[in-house]
Design an enzyme around this catalytic site. Structure first.
Site, PDB file in Angstrom:
ATOM      1  CG  ASP A  34      -1.803  -1.177   1.257  1.00 52.05           C
ATOM      2  OD1 ASP A  34      -1.952  -1.807   0.199  1.00 52.05           O
ATOM      3  OD2 ASP A  34      -2.344  -1.468   2.325  1.00 52.05           O
ATOM      4  CE  LYS A 117     -31.895 -10.480 -14.157  1.00 53.68           C
ATOM      5  NZ  LYS A 117     -32.057  -9.394 -13.192  1.00 53.68           N
TER       6      LYS A 117
HETATM    7  S1  IVH Z   1     -27.672 -10.057 -20.029  1.00 54.62           S
HETATM    8  C1  IVH Z   1     -28.874  -8.187 -23.886  1.00 54.62           C
HETATM    9  N1  IVH Z   1     -26.367 -11.042 -17.955  1.00 54.62           N
HETATM   10  O1  IVH Z   1     -30.334  -7.967 -15.472  1.00 54.62           O
HETATM   11  C2  IVH Z   1     -28.223  -8.465 -22.605  1.00 54.62           C
HETATM   12  N2  IVH Z   1     -27.922  -9.286 -17.567  1.00 54.62           N
HETATM   13  O2  IVH Z   1     -33.228  -8.023 -16.002  1.00 54.62           O
HETATM   14  C3  IVH Z   1     -29.178  -8.413 -21.485  1.00 54.62           C
HETATM   15  N3  IVH Z   1     -28.039  -8.539 -15.246  1.00 54.62           N
HETATM   16  O3  IVH Z   1     -30.467  -5.279 -17.718  1.00 54.62           O
HETATM   17  C4  IVH Z   1     -28.569  -8.576 -20.169  1.00 54.62           C
HETATM   18  N4  IVH Z   1     -26.530  -9.924 -14.443  1.00 54.62           N
HETATM   19  O4  IVH Z   1     -28.634  -5.258 -15.919  1.00 54.62           O
HETATM   20  C5  IVH Z   1     -27.282 -10.151 -18.379  1.00 54.62           C
HETATM   21  N5  IVH Z   1     -25.110 -11.960 -16.249  1.00 54.62           N
HETATM   22  C6  IVH Z   1     -26.022 -11.083 -16.657  1.00 54.62           C
HETATM   23  C7  IVH Z   1     -26.656 -10.181 -15.772  1.00 54.62           C
HETATM   24  C8  IVH Z   1     -27.608  -9.297 -16.281  1.00 54.62           C
HETATM   25  C9  IVH Z   1     -27.357  -8.942 -14.161  1.00 54.62           C
HETATM   26  C10 IVH Z   1     -29.037  -7.461 -15.289  1.00 54.62           C
HETATM   27  C11 IVH Z   1     -28.826  -6.519 -16.442  1.00 54.62           C
HETATM   28  C12 IVH Z   1     -30.105  -6.529 -17.234  1.00 54.62           C
HETATM   29  C13 IVH Z   1     -31.074  -7.028 -16.229  1.00 54.62           C
HETATM   30  C14 IVH Z   1     -32.251  -7.676 -16.931  1.00 54.62           C
END
Ligand code: IVH
Length: 670
Positions: A34, A117
């Site tokens: 650090d 997700k």
């Molecule tokens: S794919 C076209 N992958 O969930 C691509 N989304 O409910 C669409 N999210 O707007 C998104 N983890 O903000 C994707 N591994 C992941 C995700 C993810 C979180 C969020 C994202 C999206 C929302 C849709």
């Protein structure tokens, strides 16, 4: 210094600092101290102050936070930011595939990528020539807000990409999120400041991104995971979603590590359940699993539904089921820190296929705020990821016989006085030797030290039989002593003693974590052990010296110093040292050792090593361990019940080895 030399030095400093940042935050493998980081950072700040023309958009000095803005500019996304359709069960997921297969029959056999997700706020990062140009919120999907200055303060957003093969202009999509611990801390701070707490990490992340003053955003300590690229009209160096995730990681983006590739939907169903079971162990909120058709070519063929959702991806959500049952009694358990944890004893009820007979009530404030009474009918939920919780009473069903909750003045286990610190929601038993506390702290110790076969019930039996009083006593257990307990045979007694003895070798960081010092989790323990190297050096350090470590705050420093101040703890440590526990942290072996420069992935159940031990062994021999197989993987270490990783390794022609081979390699001379 001449102009040219100064510019070159500034460029070098930027490179060094970003490299250190990436090693620290994304790879979790610090490369410089650090103090060194701070010195380089200050040098760059001074250079830029003297020569403002040297300030580039990718300078790490921007991470400190620019001046407040009056308002956000609008930003039109290159390609709209879509949302995802949901599937709440296997049937809905199968219907999704059926619909897709009518358009593109290959989807059934093309494979799917499964991703956690993340529950946060969606952002889009535009890179031009490999340098972060703009960062925006999702907004209405077509147009978002330009929050570049705020996103630059997010420590793991790369300001400049590694490698060369990125498209000239691209938008990388990801999710900005709060760690669970940061979120809890933020809400505690807000309550103290008498500000309303955030309802969930998603709101908190979105709110933090939309601060006009980037310094506020910075103080929130947001993080990001990335998962998608838009680069219209340009060629990506990958053909599948799974490769895309690996490519993102190579460019320096943080990628959620638990993604997997499955050959078909049948396997997906199975893996989704496994991922869901992992959620409680993650330090970030997850609200489902995103299932994506793997080949990118098929994404184009499948297209989108309107301009809202892609057909090639869907969110598999776990709907939390809510049931109503009778709350029979409110009981209190004493945790290892002495915290009193109230919980509800319920009339057993089935929720999501599991019979629930107890549920957490979190803390006394919550019981009072919701006015939960003994005898109430209550709503109970078991959200896929968490222990059952009481949501609240069904007031209409009250009869008047319910008993209002009264806060205890005495500990329910040892009858000592209960303390209610004014700055915390939790209440504590004032007795450091409260038996409830000792039981929990020993169980915590055995879990962290990876002593197999010594769970809650056995620790309780050992305490009850007076075979142990503290964790040091564990190391004096013999098979003979264990045989006096019910449930032990000669073989199992010997096995347990062996497991206990084997844990002596755990590195200092693990031992520090296992001791259960307040605020010292796995991360802080690692930082402390790396910085000080030995227990002795840490014990002799001042609060200031400890607090000066990047990532270790005052609270941790004071807790650590407080721990060593107690005579009882010092005595315990002396005994542990005499018993032969390891009081040292192995020094970084990177670049040294028989496995130097090699990358391993571990999967399946190994015959003798636990997963944690295998990883330790590889790292101690100078190797790296990552979560997913790619062409860069040296070898996949497989045990029984290996899944998709094995298939992937075979597909990529990556070496597959067993435990015996690993042991041979790790012991070989470099
Ligand atoms: S794919 C076209 N992958 O969930 C691509 N989304 O409910 C669409 N999210 O707007 C998104 N983890 O903000 C994707 N591994 C992941 C995700 C993810 C979180 C969020 C994202 C999206 C929302 C849709």
């Amino acid at each position: 210094m001449k102009g040219g030399g100064t510019a070159a030095r500034a460029a070098e400093l930027r490179r060094l600092l970003e490299r250190a940042n990436h090693a620290y935050y994304v790879l979790d493998k610090p490369e410089i101290s650090d103090a060194e980081y701070d010195r380089l950072f200050r040098e760059l700040q001074e250079l830029e102050a003297k020569h403002p023309e040297l300030r580039t958009p990718d300078s790490p000095t921007h991470r400190v936070g620019a001046e407040p803005a009056a308002a956000f500019k609008k930003h039109r996304h290159l390609v709209p930011m879509l949302s995802l359709a949901n599937a709440f069960n296997e049937v809905e997921l199968t219907e999704w595939e059926d619909r897709n297969a009518r358009l593109v029959p290959e989807v059934r056999t093309a494979g799917y990528t499964l991703e956690v997700k993340i529950d946060g706020a969606a952002v889009s990062l535009t890179y031009e020539g490999g340098v972060l140009a703009t960062g925006t919120t999702r907004g209405n999907g077509v147009e978002g807000e330009d929050v570049t200055a705020n996103l630059r303060t997010v420590v793991d957003v790369p300001l400049r990409l590694k490698g060369r093969n990125w498209p000239k202009r691209m938008e990388v999509r990801g999710e900005v999120y709060f760690s669970k611990s940061r979120f809890a801390a933020l809400n505690r701070e807000r309550e103290q400041a008498e500000e309303p707490p955030f309802a969930n990490p998603r709101n908190a992340a979105a709110g933090s991104l939309r601060q006009l003053d980037p310094k506020i955003t910075r103080a929130r300590r947001l993080r990001i995971f990335c998962f998608h690229i838009e680069a219209p009209g340009q060629k990506l160096p990958v053909d599948t979603q799974h490769e895309l995730l690996e490519q993102l990681a190579l460019w320096g983006f943080p990628v959620e590590p638990h993604h997997t590739l499955v050959p078909d939907l049948a396997r997906a169903h199975h893996e989704i359940v496994k991922l869901g079971e992992l959620f409680p162990t993650l330090d970030y909120g997850a609200d489902g699993v995103v299932v994506k058709v793997n080949p990118l070519k098929l994404h184009a063929e499948l297209g989108t539904v309107g301009a809202r959702e892609p057909r090639w991806a869907i969110a598999r959500k776990f709907a939390p089921e809510v049931q109503i049952t009778k709350l029979l009694e409110i009981r209190i358990n004493v945790g290892r820190t002495g915290a009193l944890n109230p919980y509800a004893v319920l009339e057993p009820v089935e929720i999501g296929g599991v019979t629930v007979s107890t549920a957490t009530l979190h803390n006394f404030d919550l019981i009072e705020a919701k006015d939960i009474r003994e005898g109430d009918w209550v709503e109970v939920t078991r959200a896929g990821e968490v222990i059952p919780q009481v949501l609240g009473p069904v007031r209409e069903r009250r009869t008047g016989k319910e008993r209002k909750f009264k806060r205890p003045e005495r500990c329910p286990v040892c009858n000592s006085k209960v303390e209610y610190p004014s700055d915390e929601v939790m209440a504590y038993c004032s007795n450091v030797s409260c038996p409830g506390r000792i039981l929990e702290s020993i169980v915590y110790f055995t879990a962290v030290m990876d002593i197999r076969g010594l769970g809650y019930e056995r620790v309780r039996a050992l305490l009850d039989a007076k075979l142990i009083k503290d964790v040091a006593d564990l190391y004096e257990l013999t098979p003979m002593k264990l045989l006096t307990l019910e449930g032990f045979a000669e073989k199992s007694a010997q096995q347990l003693v062996d497991a206990i003895q084997a844990s002596k070798k755990q590195p200092l960081s693990t031992l520090l974590h296992a001791l259960g010092i307040r605020h010292v989790g796995a991360g802080a323990a690692k930082l402390l052990a790396r910085q000080f190297g030995t227990m002795k050096a840490l014990r002799n350090a001042s609060v200031e010296q400890i607090a000066a470590i990047r990532g270790v705050g005052n609270a941790i420093a004071e807790a650590v110093a407080g721990f060593f101040d107690e005579a009882k703890n010092r005595k315990l440590l002396e005994r542990l040292e005499k018993l032969g526990l390891n009081f040292k942290e192995p020094t970084a072996t990177e670049g040294k050792g028989p496995l130097a420069g090699q990358v391993y992935v571990v999967t399946g159940t190994l015959p003798s090593l636990s997963r944690a031990k295998a990883i330790q062994l590889i790292e101690a021999a100078g190797g790296h361990v990552v979560d997913s197989v790619s062409r860069k993987t040296t070898a996949l270490l497989v045990g029984a019940d290996a899944g998709s990783k094995l298939e992937r390794a075979k597909a990529l022609g990556v070496q597959v080895i067993d435990e015996a081979e690993l042991l041979r390699r790790a012991r070989a001379k470099p």
